[in-house]
Design an enzyme around this catalytic site. Structure first.
Site, short mmCIF file in Angstrom:
data_model
loop_
_atom_site.label_atom_id
_atom_site.label_comp_id
_atom_site.label_asym_id
_atom_site.label_seq_id
_atom_site.Cartn_x
_atom_site.Cartn_y
_atom_site.Cartn_z
N ARG A 99 0.82 -1.23 0.00
CA ARG A 99 0.00 0.00 0.00
C ARG A 99 0.85 1.28 0.00
O ARG A 99 0.32 2.36 -0.24
CB ARG A 99 -0.98 0.00 1.18
N HIS A 168 -8.68 -2.98 2.19
CA HIS A 168 -9.05 -2.28 3.42
C HIS A 168 -10.01 -1.12 3.11
O HIS A 168 -9.69 0.05 3.35
CB HIS A 168 -7.75 -1.75 4.05
N GLU A 271 -13.79 -4.91 5.30
CA GLU A 271 -12.63 -5.28 4.49
C GLU A 271 -12.67 -6.76 4.10
O GLU A 271 -12.85 -7.62 4.99
CB GLU A 271 -11.36 -4.99 5.29
#
Ligand code: TA6
Length: 300
Positions: A99, A168, A271
């Protein structure tokens, strides 16, 4: 990284444009007949999705910071190759390094009014400090009246690898008092706020305090029913055994510094993951794909 001009020339299509929104932070904006969206090359993180005639479905903090190498508060961060804190090394970044890494946009396709973006995370030597395995990681994001993700991992090493992961997703809600989450009734979950104690869900989830739970063996659809926006967000996944439900509530939210004073009231994370008891083991050359689709339905 390619320049904005090079990217706009490479992916020359009316519904696609690249911009550098904040000091070197490159985003791709998508406009088609069904929706608009924005995705950052940093983390291949979708930052917004607005279907035609709808309120934004994905939440982005008003106090979000946009820095290469850091995850943005909101959107759909890709947690990989581990979810949460690293099981052994406490100094390693929470939720892995995917990420916060720069991804490469490989292709843009259009089909039936939807736009499909294919990203790849190119393996770099510095990643082996955190995860000494050779891998391939690709993410396809398909943007239309629905939004879908396919996160595909291939184990390119000669040994079995352990993997936990999550999309997420921060959902935009009318108000935390006006939503409930269905589809997880009866499942066992690990309550992060009580030392990952194992509990069992009874009925719909109402968010009335800080909530941080990993629901295990969750394979049915989850539904976010929002009476304020008069809509239901259906979450349909495949290759995801866990569902994480998180809202930091006011105190933890204020401590984060980028969630905004009242941000906790307008966001809810649900998520699609493979985490904790549901983490994966991939044999050499094995691939695994986590798929999820978000669909907007009227509130019944
Ligand atoms: O998915 C829930 C969670 O693991 C929470 O425990 C909280 O840490 C949240 O992720 C956000 O993590 P971040 O590293 O993005 O601040």
């Amino acid at each position: 990284m390619k320049s904005i001009t090079e990217l706009n020339e490479q992916f020359n299509h009316p519904g696609i444009s690249f911009a550098e929104e904040w000091d070197g932070f490159v985003v791709v904006d998508v406009v088609n007949e069904h929706a608009t969206a924005r995705v950052a090359l940093n983390g291949a993180q979708l930052l917004s999705w607005v279907p035609k005639g709808e309120q934004p479905v994905i939440w982005l903090s008003e106090d979000a910071r946009f820095e290469m190498g850091k995850s943005v508060r909101g959107g759909v961060p890709v947690c990989w190759p581990w979810f949460g804190a690293h099981r052994i090394e406490s100094t390693f970044p929470a939720h892995g390094f995917a990420r916060t890494s720069e991804w490469e946009l490989l292709s843009v396709d259009h089909d039936e009014g939807a736009t499909a973006l294919l990203f790849r995370l190119n393996e770099r030597r510095e990643m082996h400090h955190f995860w000494p395995h050779s891998f391939e990681l690709a993410l396809q994001i398909t943007i239309g009246s629905e939004l879908s993700f396919e996160l595909k991992t291939r184990n390119c090493s000669g040994e079995a690898i352990e993997l936990s992961e999550a999309l997420h997703t921060y959902f935009n809600i009318s108000d935390v008092d006006h939503v409930k989450v269905k589809g997880l009734d009866g499942l066992h979950y690990l309550d992060k706020l009580e030392d990952f104690q194992r509990k069992q869900q009874s009925g719909p989830i109402h968010i009335e305090r800080e909530t941080d739970r990993i629901y295990l063996n969750a394979e049915a659809d989850s539904l976010i029913e929002d009476s304020g926006f008069n809509r239901t967000i259906r979450i349909t996944s495949e290759g995801s055994r866990s569902t994480v439900v998180w809202n930091p509530w006011q105190e933890s939210g204020a401590r984060m510094g980028d969630l905004g004073e009242a941000g906790y009231r307008s966001m809810l994370c649900v998520e699609s993951a493979n985490a904790a008891d549901n983490r994966l083991t991939l044999a050499p050359s094995e691939t695994h794909t986590l798929r999820v689709t978000y669909t907007i339905e009227p509130l019944i």
